[in-house]
Design a protein around this motif. Structure first.
Motif, PDB file in Angstrom:
ATOM      1  N   GLU A 118      40.399  45.947  38.397  1.00 49.52           N
ATOM      2  CA  GLU A 118      41.709  45.211  38.600  1.00 49.52           C
ATOM      3  C   GLU A 118      41.775  44.625  40.003  1.00 49.52           C
ATOM      4  OE1 GLU A 118      44.896  47.871  37.495  1.00 49.52           O
ATOM      5  OE2 GLU A 118      44.443  47.828  35.332  1.00 49.52           O
ATOM      6  N   ASP A 119      42.581  43.375  39.920  1.00 53.52           N
ATOM      7  CA  ASP A 119      43.030  42.706  41.053  1.00 53.52           C
ATOM      8  C   ASP A 119      41.997  42.279  42.100  1.00 53.52           C
ATOM      9  OD1 ASP A 119      44.971  41.639  42.841  1.00 53.52           O
ATOM     10  OD2 ASP A 119      45.347  43.524  43.752  1.00 53.52           O
ATOM     11  N   GLN A 120      41.052  41.875  41.457  1.00 54.64           N
ATOM     12  CA  GLN A 120      39.824  41.229  42.503  1.00 54.64           C
ATOM     13  C   GLN A 120      39.945  39.749  42.643  1.00 54.64           C
ATOM     14  OE1 GLN A 120      37.211  43.638  43.480  1.00 54.64           O
ATOM     15  NE2 GLN A 120      39.053  44.802  42.635  1.00 54.64           N
ATOM     16  N   LEU A 121      39.135  39.311  44.057  1.00 59.88           N
ATOM     17  CA  LEU A 121      39.343  38.004  44.273  1.00 59.88           C
ATOM     18  C   LEU A 121      38.660  37.007  43.175  1.00 59.88           C
ATOM     19  CD1 LEU A 121      37.857  38.126  47.950  1.00 59.88           C
ATOM     20  CD2 LEU A 121      40.096  37.526  47.255  1.00 59.88           C
ATOM     21  N   ASP A 122      39.495  36.157  42.757  1.00 62.29           N
ATOM     22  CA  ASP A 122      38.930  35.318  41.975  1.00 62.29           C
ATOM     23  C   ASP A 122      38.400  34.110  42.532  1.00 62.29           C
ATOM     24  OD1 ASP A 122      38.806  33.742  39.512  1.00 62.29           O
ATOM     25  OD2 ASP A 122      40.722  33.439  39.080  1.00 62.29           O
ATOM     26  N   VAL A 123      36.969  33.988  42.706  1.00 59.50           N
ATOM     27  CA  VAL A 123      36.240  33.090  43.163  1.00 59.50           C
ATOM     28  C   VAL A 123      36.234  31.781  42.222  1.00 59.50           C
ATOM     29  CG1 VAL A 123      34.003  32.456  44.002  1.00 59.50           C
ATOM     30  CG2 VAL A 123      34.790  34.758  44.219  1.00 59.50           C
ATOM     31  N   LEU A 124      36.181  31.851  41.047  1.00 53.09           N
ATOM     32  CA  LEU A 124      36.381  30.775  40.216  1.00 53.09           C
ATOM     33  C   LEU A 124      37.695  30.169  40.197  1.00 53.09           C
ATOM     34  CD1 LEU A 124      34.105  31.565  37.261  1.00 53.09           C
ATOM     35  CD2 LEU A 124      33.468  30.724  39.385  1.00 53.09           C
ATOM     36  N   GLY A 125      38.557  30.863  40.748  1.00 46.64           N
ATOM     37  CA  GLY A 125      39.952  30.179  40.624  1.00 46.64           C
ATOM     38  C   GLY A 125      40.522  29.591  41.736  1.00 46.64           C
ATOM     39  N   VAL A 126      39.500  29.450  42.598  1.00 47.45           N
ATOM     40  CA  VAL A 126      39.757  28.620  43.856  1.00 47.45           C
ATOM     41  C   VAL A 126      39.091  27.204  43.840  1.00 47.45           C
ATOM     42  CG1 VAL A 126      39.358  28.499  46.468  1.00 47.45           C
ATOM     43  CG2 VAL A 126      40.052  30.551  45.175  1.00 47.45           C
ATOM     44  N   ASP A 127      39.777  26.175  44.216  1.00 48.33           N
ATOM     45  CA  ASP A 127      39.173  24.689  43.913  1.00 48.33           C
ATOM     46  C   ASP A 127      38.598  24.547  45.451  1.00 48.33           C
ATOM     47  OD1 ASP A 127      38.444  22.482  44.070  1.00 48.33           O
ATOM     48  OD2 ASP A 127      40.393  21.372  43.531  1.00 48.33           O
ATOM     49  N   PRO A 128      37.232  24.431  45.660  1.00 49.27           N
ATOM     50  CA  PRO A 128      36.393  24.256  46.847  1.00 49.27           C
ATOM     51  C   PRO A 128      36.927  22.958  47.242  1.00 49.27           C
ATOM     52  CG  PRO A 128      35.105  24.062  45.095  1.00 49.27           C
ATOM     53  CD  PRO A 128      36.257  24.657  44.340  1.00 49.27           C
ATOM     54  N   GLY A 129      37.430  21.968  46.849  1.00 48.35           N
ATOM     55  CA  GLY A 129      37.752  20.637  47.152  1.00 48.35           C
ATOM     56  C   GLY A 129      39.145  20.529  47.868  1.00 48.35           C
ATOM     57  N   ALA A 130      39.863  21.599  47.683  1.00 53.12           N
ATOM     58  CA  ALA A 130      41.431  21.552  48.100  1.00 53.12           C
ATOM     59  C   ALA A 130      41.562  22.421  49.084  1.00 53.12           C
ATOM     60  CB  ALA A 130      42.310  22.297  47.044  1.00 53.12           C
ATOM     61  N   ASP A 131      42.803  22.450  49.816  1.00 54.11           N
ATOM     62  CA  ASP A 131      42.848  23.112  50.980  1.00 54.11           C
ATOM     63  C   ASP A 131      42.895  24.732  50.582  1.00 54.11           C
ATOM     64  OD1 ASP A 131      43.442  20.826  52.572  1.00 54.11           O
ATOM     65  OD2 ASP A 131      45.625  20.891  52.162  1.00 54.11           O
ATOM     66  N   LYS A 132      42.591  25.215  51.744  1.00 52.42           N
ATOM     67  CA  LYS A 132      42.433  26.826  51.376  1.00 52.42           C
ATOM     68  C   LYS A 132      43.877  27.179  51.083  1.00 52.42           C
ATOM     69  CE  LYS A 132      41.202  31.084  53.656  1.00 52.42           C
ATOM     70  NZ  LYS A 132      40.680  31.831  55.026  1.00 52.42           N
ATOM     71  N   PRO A 133      44.081  28.137  50.011  1.00 55.53           N
ATOM     72  CA  PRO A 133      45.259  28.609  49.587  1.00 55.53           C
ATOM     73  C   PRO A 133      45.862  29.592  50.390  1.00 55.53           C
ATOM     74  CG  PRO A 133      43.667  29.529  48.184  1.00 55.53           C
ATOM     75  CD  PRO A 133      43.136  28.382  48.916  1.00 55.53           C
ATOM     76  N   GLU A 134      47.000  29.968  50.699  1.00 54.20           N
ATOM     77  CA  GLU A 134      47.827  30.644  51.564  1.00 54.20           C
ATOM     78  C   GLU A 134      47.434  32.210  51.136  1.00 54.20           C
ATOM     79  OE1 GLU A 134      51.782  30.526  52.310  1.00 54.20           O
ATOM     80  OE2 GLU A 134      51.885  28.330  52.989  1.00 54.20           O
ATOM     81  N   THR A 135      47.367  32.506  49.689  1.00 51.41           N
ATOM     82  CA  THR A 135      47.020  33.737  49.217  1.00 51.41           C
ATOM     83  C   THR A 135      45.923  33.582  48.269  1.00 51.41           C
ATOM     84  OG1 THR A 135      49.277  34.518  49.763  1.00 51.41           O
ATOM     85  CG2 THR A 135      48.088  35.733  47.947  1.00 51.41           C
ATOM     86  N   MET A 136      44.744  34.054  48.408  1.00 54.52           N
ATOM     87  CA  MET A 136      43.766  33.868  47.351  1.00 54.52           C
ATOM     88  C   MET A 136      44.105  34.516  46.224  1.00 54.52           C
ATOM     89  SD  MET A 136      41.185  32.375  48.511  1.00 54.52           S
ATOM     90  CE  MET A 136      40.491  31.932  50.158  1.00 54.52           C
ATOM     91  N   PRO A 137      43.863  33.697  44.825  1.00 55.09           N
ATOM     92  CA  PRO A 137      43.960  34.436  43.703  1.00 55.09           C
ATOM     93  C   PRO A 137      43.142  35.580  43.090  1.00 55.09           C
ATOM     94  CG  PRO A 137      42.704  32.279  43.434  1.00 55.09           C
ATOM     95  CD  PRO A 137      42.885  32.774  45.041  1.00 55.09           C
ATOM     96  N   THR A 138      43.815  36.171  42.441  1.00 46.78           N
ATOM     97  CA  THR A 138      43.082  37.704  41.872  1.00 46.78           C
ATOM     98  C   THR A 138      43.107  37.672  40.243  1.00 46.78           C
ATOM     99  OG1 THR A 138      45.054  38.811  42.244  1.00 46.78           O
ATOM    100  CG2 THR A 138      43.599  38.722  44.062  1.00 46.78           C
ATOM    101  N   TYR A 139      42.401  38.489  39.999  1.00 42.35           N
ATOM    102  CA  TYR A 139      42.240  38.710  38.365  1.00 42.35           C
ATOM    103  C   TYR A 139      41.521  39.796  38.230  1.00 42.35           C
ATOM    104  CZ  TYR A 139      37.041  37.589  38.159  1.00 42.35           C
ATOM    105  OH  TYR A 139      35.858  37.642  38.474  1.00 42.35           O
ATOM    106  N   ASP A 140      41.683  40.278  36.987  1.00 36.72           N
ATOM    107  CA  ASP A 140      41.194  41.577  36.277  1.00 36.72           C
ATOM    108  C   ASP A 140      39.600  41.283  35.974  1.00 36.72           C
ATOM    109  OD1 ASP A 140      43.430  42.902  36.838  1.00 36.72           O
ATOM    110  OD2 ASP A 140      44.059  42.936  34.893  1.00 36.72           O
ATOM    111  N   ARG A 141      38.812  41.815  36.649  1.00 37.08           N
ATOM    112  CA  ARG A 141      37.317  41.326  36.262  1.00 37.08           C
ATOM    113  C   ARG A 141      36.777  42.629  35.543  1.00 37.08           C
ATOM    114  NH1 ARG A 141      33.148  38.560  38.458  1.00 37.08           N
ATOM    115  NH2 ARG A 141      31.242  39.826  38.789  1.00 37.08           N
ATOM    116  N   GLU A 142      36.299  42.027  34.413  1.00 38.25           N
ATOM    117  CA  GLU A 142      35.785  42.894  33.149  1.00 38.25           C
ATOM    118  C   GLU A 142      34.333  43.217  33.264  1.00 38.25           C
ATOM    119  OE1 GLU A 142      36.690  40.940  29.517  1.00 38.25           O
ATOM    120  OE2 GLU A 142      38.893  41.118  29.745  1.00 38.25           O
ATOM    121  N   LEU A 143      33.762  44.254  33.023  1.00 35.71           N
ATOM    122  CA  LEU A 143      32.389  44.670  33.525  1.00 35.71           C
ATOM    123  C   LEU A 143      31.934  45.472  32.163  1.00 35.71           C
ATOM    124  CD1 LEU A 143      32.457  45.561  37.166  1.00 35.71           C
ATOM    125  CD2 LEU A 143      31.495  43.498  36.235  1.00 35.71           C
ATOM    126  N   THR A 144      30.965  45.107  31.678  1.00 34.49           N
ATOM    127  CA  THR A 144      30.194  46.104  30.461  1.00 34.49           C
ATOM    128  C   THR A 144      29.076  46.783  31.074  1.00 34.49           C
ATOM    129  OG1 THR A 144      30.916  44.669  28.925  1.00 34.49           O
ATOM    130  CG2 THR A 144      29.407  46.035  28.257  1.00 34.49           C
TER     131      THR A 144
END
Length: 436
Positions: free
Chosen positions: A48-74
């Motif tokens: 839970e609550d991991q950095l969401d690398v895919l949720g960040v737009d590399p072409g936009a300004d750096k967000p004040e708070t990095m997005p997070t998500y629940d990372r599923e692992l099998t």
């Protein structure tokens, strides 16, 4: 074309089962399966609550708070099974193309009752892309010798998930950031389950004695997890994680200094990727703090050899470490399972994911099984006699075979222990001690 045709013909009939448990004639001694039956089960975990690398737009300004998500692992877990256990031994999975479903056949029995006893833990981490079955031959082989083996499907890095973003290389950035975190999260979850009533792992696994095996990007992750902090160049890599997200693993950072886990007592890295792209420098690699076995092909076209894996081996100066080299082999040296028959069919791509231009894959698997068994038995189980399988003349070709008629060896015998005469040809095993 003749090679591919002959492989395809050999994969019909009984071979079409896509067996992962092959043992070639004259395979080295310790490659053989152990005496224990093997069970296998699948875990679905969420970090839970991991950095969401895919949720960040590399072409936009750096967000004040990095997005997070629940990372599923099998996670696939192979383990010693009880005598008389029964279960299905078929594995259903996908080829490298991410589309073609196939069956693999091994010895591990689905949902078999676990054996009595407590066993060391081994984590397996695949390449980019890959999946948890890519080294299934090694997972069930080690389980038959008294290990609990947990192989991770790294989300956004498997055959089915590594192209989930419009920005293709965003999943590569996710791999760079998440490999060490995935590895340690699975270690934590396995350790917790070993103490949970009702878990099949309860009392079965000793997570305080853990080995970590990684291939390619999994090897990158193993090095970072073991203390090899990445460089500033890595953080700024143009096709890496956006907005300096990889700085969490930069050498000298508080986050990376807190990363190494004392439960991980050794690593094995097949063709670890990154030194040829300056992911580390010598100072960063000197932070690796557990003994390491590296396995590589001298013609590795992905991770590099002289400027890649061999350079990593030289620069992990803080620990004793060994380098096993398959002469003239490429990036697939020793790690991937044998090529499935379906990968050789017309119109299916990706057969080169499992093949090597020079070496037979099953033979390489057997050699890896031999050396990894010796290494882990020595490092994790404290079996001092296994060190003798690693104390060898560096080039097998230089070894002298000198046997008496009764099979015993003469004093001048120096051929590699566990190998039949001539069958170490094309292999080198070199050592460097901590401080060198």
């Amino acid at each position: 074309m003749l090679l591919i045709a002959s492989l395809a013909m050999g994969a019909t009939g009984a071979g079409a089962q896509n067996r992962i448990d092959g043992q070639r004639p004259y395979a080295p001694e310790l490659s053989a399966y152990g005496d224990m039956a093997v069970g296998v089960r699948t875990l679905d975990l969420v970090n839970e609550d991991q950095l969401d690398v895919l949720g960040v737009d590399p072409g936009a300004d750096k967000p004040e708070t990095m997005p997070t998500y629940d990372r599923e692992l099998t996670v696939e877990v192979w383990y010693p099974a009880a005598d008389g256990a029964e279960g299905d031994t078929t594995i259903r999975t996908y080829l490298r193309d991410g589309q073609t479903e196939i069956d693999l056949a091994g010895r591990a029995m689905r949902d078999a009752d676990p054996a009595e006893g407590t066993y060391p833990l081994v984590l397996i981490s695949h390449g980019w892309p890959g999946n948890r079955y890519l080294m299934s031959h090694l997972g069930e082989n080690l389980a038959s010798k008294g290990y609990v083996v947990a192989s991770i499907d790294h989300n956004e890095s498997t055959y089915r998930t590594f192209q989930v973003s419009d920005n293709y290389f965003a999943t590569f950035g996710s791999t760079l950031v998440n490999r060490p975190r995935d590895q340690l999260f699975v270690l934590d979850r396995i350790a917790t389950m070993s103490d949970e009533d009702g878990s099949f792992l309860n009392g079965l696994v000793d997570a305080s004695t853990t080995g970590l095996i990684g291939y390619s990007m999994g090897g990158y992750g193993a090095l970072v997890t073991a203390g090899g902090g990445v460089s500033e160049d890595a953080v700024k890599l143009p096709f890496g994680a956006a907005h300096d997200m990889l700085a969490v693993h930069q050498a000298g950072s508080e986050t990376h200094e807190a990363l190494p886990d004392p439960r991980i007592q050794t690593i094995v890295a097949f063709g670890p990727w990154g030194r040829n792209w300056n992911m580390w420098d010598a100072e960063g690699l000197s932070g690796v703090d557990v003994p390491a076995l590296f396995i590589a092909g001298s013609m590795d076209e992905v991770s590099g050899y002289e400027n890649g894996v061999r350079q990593i081996w030289k620069e992990t100066t803080g620990v004793d470490r060994a380098l096993l080299t398959f002469e003239n082999a490429g990036h697939n040296a020793g790690a991937p399972m044998p090529v499935p028959a379906e990968a050789l069919e017309p119109g299916v791509s990706g057969s080169d994911h499992y093949l090597d231009p020079v070496w037979d894959t099953t033979r390489m698997n057997n050699i890896s099984q031999h050396f990894i068994t010796a290494w882990l038995d020595w490092q994790l189980k404290g079996e001092a006699d296994k060190e003798s399988y690693l104390d060898l003349v560096p080039a097998a070709n230089d070894g002298v075979w000198a046997a008496n008629e009764d099979g015993s060896f003469k004093p001048e015998h120096t051929y590699w222990k566990g190998f039949d005469e001539g069958w170490g040809r094309g292999l080198r095993l070199e050592w460097m001690e901590a401080g060198e």
